[in-house]
Design a protein around this motif. Structure first.
Motif, mmCIF file in Angstrom:
data_model
loop_
_atom_site.group_PDB
_atom_site.id
_atom_site.type_symbol
_atom_site.label_atom_id
_atom_site.label_comp_id
_atom_site.label_asym_id
_atom_site.label_seq_id
_atom_site.Cartn_x
_atom_site.Cartn_y
_atom_site.Cartn_z
ATOM 1 N N ALA A 129 0.834 -1.206 0.000
ATOM 2 C CA ALA A 129 0.000 0.000 0.000
ATOM 3 C C ALA A 129 0.867 1.254 0.000
ATOM 4 O O ALA A 129 0.581 2.225 -0.718
ATOM 5 C CB ALA A 129 -0.932 -0.015 1.208
ATOM 6 N N ARG A 130 1.935 1.227 0.789
ATOM 7 C CA ARG A 130 2.834 2.380 0.805
ATOM 8 C C ARG A 130 3.519 2.552 -0.545
ATOM 9 O O ARG A 130 3.677 3.684 -1.029
ATOM 10 C CB ARG A 130 3.883 2.208 1.912
ATOM 11 C CG ARG A 130 3.341 2.359 3.307
ATOM 12 C CD ARG A 130 4.467 2.253 4.330
ATOM 13 N NE ARG A 130 3.974 2.292 5.706
ATOM 14 C CZ ARG A 130 4.761 2.225 6.775
ATOM 15 N NH1 ARG A 130 6.081 2.098 6.623
ATOM 16 N NH2 ARG A 130 4.242 2.278 7.995
ATOM 17 N N ARG A 131 3.954 1.432 -1.144
ATOM 18 C CA ARG A 131 4.587 1.533 -2.457
ATOM 19 C C ARG A 131 3.628 2.170 -3.465
ATOM 20 O O ARG A 131 3.992 3.113 -4.183
ATOM 21 C CB ARG A 131 5.008 0.157 -2.954
ATOM 22 C CG ARG A 131 5.672 0.195 -4.324
ATOM 23 C CD ARG A 131 5.647 -1.140 -5.041
ATOM 24 N NE ARG A 131 4.287 -1.581 -5.362
ATOM 25 C CZ ARG A 131 4.004 -2.535 -6.232
ATOM 26 N NH1 ARG A 131 4.992 -3.155 -6.870
ATOM 27 N NH2 ARG A 131 2.754 -2.898 -6.455
ATOM 28 N N ASP A 132 2.414 1.641 -3.527
ATOM 29 C CA ASP A 132 1.453 2.156 -4.500
ATOM 30 C C ASP A 132 1.131 3.624 -4.235
ATOM 31 O O ASP A 132 0.980 4.425 -5.175
ATOM 32 C CB ASP A 132 0.177 1.319 -4.471
ATOM 33 C CG ASP A 132 0.417 -0.109 -4.953
ATOM 34 O OD1 ASP A 132 1.477 -0.373 -5.560
ATOM 35 O OD2 ASP A 132 -0.466 -0.963 -4.710
ATOM 36 N N PHE A 133 1.029 3.969 -2.968
ATOM 37 C CA PHE A 133 0.765 5.363 -2.605
ATOM 38 C C PHE A 133 1.913 6.259 -3.070
ATOM 39 O O PHE A 133 1.688 7.318 -3.673
ATOM 40 C CB PHE A 133 0.580 5.468 -1.091
ATOM 41 C CG PHE A 133 0.364 6.868 -0.590
ATOM 42 C CD1 PHE A 133 -0.892 7.447 -0.604
ATOM 43 C CD2 PHE A 133 1.430 7.610 -0.107
ATOM 44 C CE1 PHE A 133 -1.090 8.743 -0.141
ATOM 45 C CE2 PHE A 133 1.252 8.910 0.352
ATOM 46 C CZ PHE A 133 -0.015 9.475 0.342
ATOM 47 N N GLU A 151 17.883 8.278 -6.262
ATOM 48 C CA GLU A 151 17.924 8.250 -4.808
ATOM 49 C C GLU A 151 17.113 7.040 -4.347
ATOM 50 O O GLU A 151 16.018 6.792 -4.870
ATOM 51 C CB GLU A 151 17.322 9.523 -4.203
ATOM 52 C CG GLU A 151 17.923 10.828 -4.695
ATOM 53 C CD GLU A 151 19.357 11.050 -4.256
ATOM 54 O OE1 GLU A 151 19.789 10.406 -3.274
ATOM 55 O OE2 GLU A 151 20.037 11.885 -4.885
ATOM 56 N N ARG A 152 17.644 6.306 -3.376
ATOM 57 C CA ARG A 152 16.860 5.212 -2.806
ATOM 58 C C ARG A 152 15.988 5.766 -1.702
ATOM 59 O O ARG A 152 16.476 6.313 -0.715
ATOM 60 C CB ARG A 152 17.762 4.108 -2.244
ATOM 61 C CG ARG A 152 16.980 2.850 -1.866
ATOM 62 C CD ARG A 152 17.807 1.880 -1.064
ATOM 63 N NE ARG A 152 18.019 2.355 0.300
ATOM 64 C CZ ARG A 152 18.657 1.662 1.252
ATOM 65 N NH1 ARG A 152 19.138 0.473 0.983
ATOM 66 N NH2 ARG A 152 18.817 2.182 2.455
ATOM 67 N N VAL A 153 14.683 5.609 -1.881
ATOM 68 C CA VAL A 153 13.692 6.066 -0.904
ATOM 69 C C VAL A 153 13.099 4.846 -0.220
ATOM 70 O O VAL A 153 12.654 3.902 -0.882
ATOM 71 C CB VAL A 153 12.587 6.887 -1.595
ATOM 72 C CG1 VAL A 153 11.461 7.206 -0.618
ATOM 73 C CG2 VAL A 153 13.159 8.163 -2.192
ATOM 74 N N SER A 154 13.111 4.839 1.110
ATOM 75 C CA SER A 154 12.609 3.705 1.883
ATOM 76 C C SER A 154 11.178 3.966 2.342
ATOM 77 O O SER A 154 10.848 5.067 2.793
ATOM 78 C CB SER A 154 13.498 3.462 3.107
ATOM 79 O OG SER A 154 14.838 3.200 2.723
ATOM 80 N N LEU A 155 10.366 2.920 2.257
ATOM 81 C CA LEU A 155 8.952 3.025 2.645
ATOM 82 C C LEU A 155 8.784 2.737 4.137
ATOM 83 O O LEU A 155 8.011 1.865 4.538
ATOM 84 C CB LEU A 155 8.127 2.043 1.819
ATOM 85 C CG LEU A 155 8.234 2.174 0.295
ATOM 86 C CD1 LEU A 155 7.552 0.992 -0.396
ATOM 87 C CD2 LEU A 155 7.636 3.497 -0.175
ATOM 88 N N VAL A 156 9.480 3.474 4.955
ATOM 89 C CA VAL A 156 9.536 3.156 6.383
ATOM 90 C C VAL A 156 8.850 4.218 7.239
ATOM 91 O O VAL A 156 9.135 4.350 8.426
ATOM 92 C CB VAL A 156 10.998 2.954 6.842
ATOM 93 C CG1 VAL A 156 11.593 1.711 6.187
ATOM 94 C CG2 VAL A 156 11.851 4.189 6.535
ATOM 95 N N VAL A 157 7.937 4.958 6.628
ATOM 96 C CA VAL A 157 7.134 5.938 7.358
ATOM 97 C C VAL A 157 5.696 5.822 6.855
ATOM 98 O O VAL A 157 5.451 5.329 5.746
ATOM 99 C CB VAL A 157 7.651 7.379 7.162
ATOM 100 C CG1 VAL A 157 9.042 7.550 7.769
ATOM 101 C CG2 VAL A 157 7.646 7.769 5.692
ATOM 102 N N PRO A 158 4.716 6.280 7.626
ATOM 103 C CA PRO A 158 3.314 6.206 7.188
ATOM 104 C C PRO A 158 3.057 7.054 5.942
ATOM 105 O O PRO A 158 3.832 7.958 5.611
ATOM 106 C CB PRO A 158 2.533 6.726 8.395
ATOM 107 C CG PRO A 158 3.471 6.568 9.561
ATOM 108 C CD PRO A 158 4.847 6.765 9.015
ATOM 109 N N GLU A 159 1.917 6.798 5.295
ATOM 110 C CA GLU A 159 1.600 7.470 4.035
ATOM 111 C C GLU A 159 1.545 8.992 4.144
ATOM 112 O O GLU A 159 2.051 9.689 3.248
ATOM 113 C CB GLU A 159 0.301 6.901 3.471
ATOM 114 C CG GLU A 159 0.461 5.463 2.989
ATOM 115 C CD GLU A 159 -0.841 4.833 2.548
ATOM 116 O OE1 GLU A 159 -1.858 5.563 2.453
ATOM 117 O OE2 GLU A 159 -0.853 3.615 2.286
#
Length: 391
Positions: free
Chosen positions: A300-304, A365-373
């Protein structure tokens, strides 16, 4: 009055390593109360409660001493069962599985065991940058094998084969890949396995992110006929179960290799923390519904994030797995490092420069999905301001 002689220089290996300036970016983030950290591979979701409880129970029962050098027998048996059921790998828990203090240690002892000075490994570019650091310490040679964002950073077996030399010892594969999130296609992995066989090479299969796949499926090279004798499989608990701080991973290897690795890793940490090993048993033997929930959350975070980037006219390469997205900042005219510092200085957002992962990571840039939307949304807005006005 006689002068005191200057201290000797540090070892040459210490002067040879360039780890980049990521620590400086992290230090800047800590000074920003409004900062957003998207640079590290440390999932923000908590360790599942039943795993925490197992670690707590182990401490209460006095599990505070060394375990076997190979690791807790109960954990090795659980890993053997998991490998057989999920990966198609048969590994003797007594002789062919070694528990390590995180997967990072597993990588290091494997490289120590395989490489003499000047020996080469083949690694898809972009690559996890700790491999480059370790190889620099060991005076091994990283031979980058180029991948292309137009091909989703997929591997090309022919590109690997044309780079094999008499000094090549091993092919190293990370799938799903860090930093790109690429899940390598099984047919390409099988073709690379044939390359290893033709040239008599070891294969190191780093499968730490296997539980975080959105598109495609996990594929273990050691499951292929004839590959079990030359393949070392690395895995762990840090990403799937949010156990980065517990420091427990493992490797599965043919006995002749595993025996040597036990002695080598003993010199580093003796054994992984006992309580962490008991917690890892609970991770494998306990309920697995947490994995599906986590995967759904990261999907969900990726798609967002992909939608927000598209709305902001920011290109990226959509990942098939992991919790990373490679964001294209080429239009800024800045290097990936310069852009990361500009973003941190102007907007307080920490991302990891793609150039730190090899030449093919430059411009990203590598962006990590480690925070809420909502935090991801704010980060994209800040990133867009710098990307569209880099000066």
């Amino acid at each position: 009055m006689t002068s005191t002689p200057a201290l000797p220089a540090l070892a040459e290996r210490m002067r040879r390593v360039d780890a980049g300036r990521a620590e400086a970016l992290m230090a800047m983030l800590q000074r920003r109360p409004d900062g957003i950290g998207l640079g590290r591979g440390d999932p923000d979701l908590p360790t599942p409660p039943h795993i925490v409880e197992a670690g707590r129970d182990a401490l209460a029962r006095g599990a505070t001493r060394y375990t076997s050098l190979r690791g807790l027998r109960e954990l090795r048996e659980a890993i053997a069962d998991k490998l057989r059921a999920e990966n198609g790998i048969t590994a003797d828990p007594e002789l062919e599985i070694v528990i390590t203090t995180g997967t990072q240690e597993a990588v290091f002892v494997i490289l120590c065991a395989l490489l003499d000075r000047g020996d080469e490994i083949l690694l898809a570019d972009p690559y996890y940058n700790s491999y480059a650091t370790m190889l620099a310490y060991l005076q091994g040679v990283l031979v980058p094998v180029p991948t292309s964002p137009q091909d989703g950073f997929q591997i090309d077996p022919d590109e690997f084969e044309k780079r094999v030399t008499p000094r090549t010892k091993a092919i190293v594969l990370l799938t799903p890949n860090n930093p790109t999130g690429t899940v390598y296609a099984p047919e390409r992995l099988e073709a690379i396995a044939r390359v290893a066989e033709r040239h008599g090479l070891y294969v190191v299969s780093d499968e730490l992110y296997e539980k975080l796949i959105f598109t495609g499926r996990a594929f273990s090279l050691a499951s292929l006929p004839g590959l079990e004798a030359r393949t070392i499989t690395i895995n762990g608990f840090s990403k799937a179960y949010s156990m980065t701080g517990w420091r427990v991973g493992y490797l599965a290897a043919p006995r002749a290799i595993a025996d040597r690795l036990v002695t080598l890793r003993h010199t580093l940490t003796i054994c992984a923390p006992a309580m962490s090993q008991h917690a890892a048993v609970a991770a494998l033997r306990g309920p697995q519904d947490c994995l599906a929930e986590r995967l759904a959350g990261f999907r969900a975070r990726r798609d967002f994030l992909l939608a927000r980037l598209a709305a902001a006219d920011i290109p990226c390469v959509a990942p098939d797995g992991t919790f990373y997205v490679m964001v294209d900042i080429g239009r800024s005219g800045l290097s990936s490092e310069a852009f990361a510092f500009a973003l941190m200085e102007r907007e307080g957002v920490f991302v990891y420069p793609g150039g730190y992962f090899g030449a093919r990571g430059e411009g990203f840039e590598r962006v990590s999905l480690v925070v809420p939307e909502p935090v991801l949304a704010e980060a994209v807005d800040r990133l867009a301001r710098v990307l569209h006005r880099p000066a």
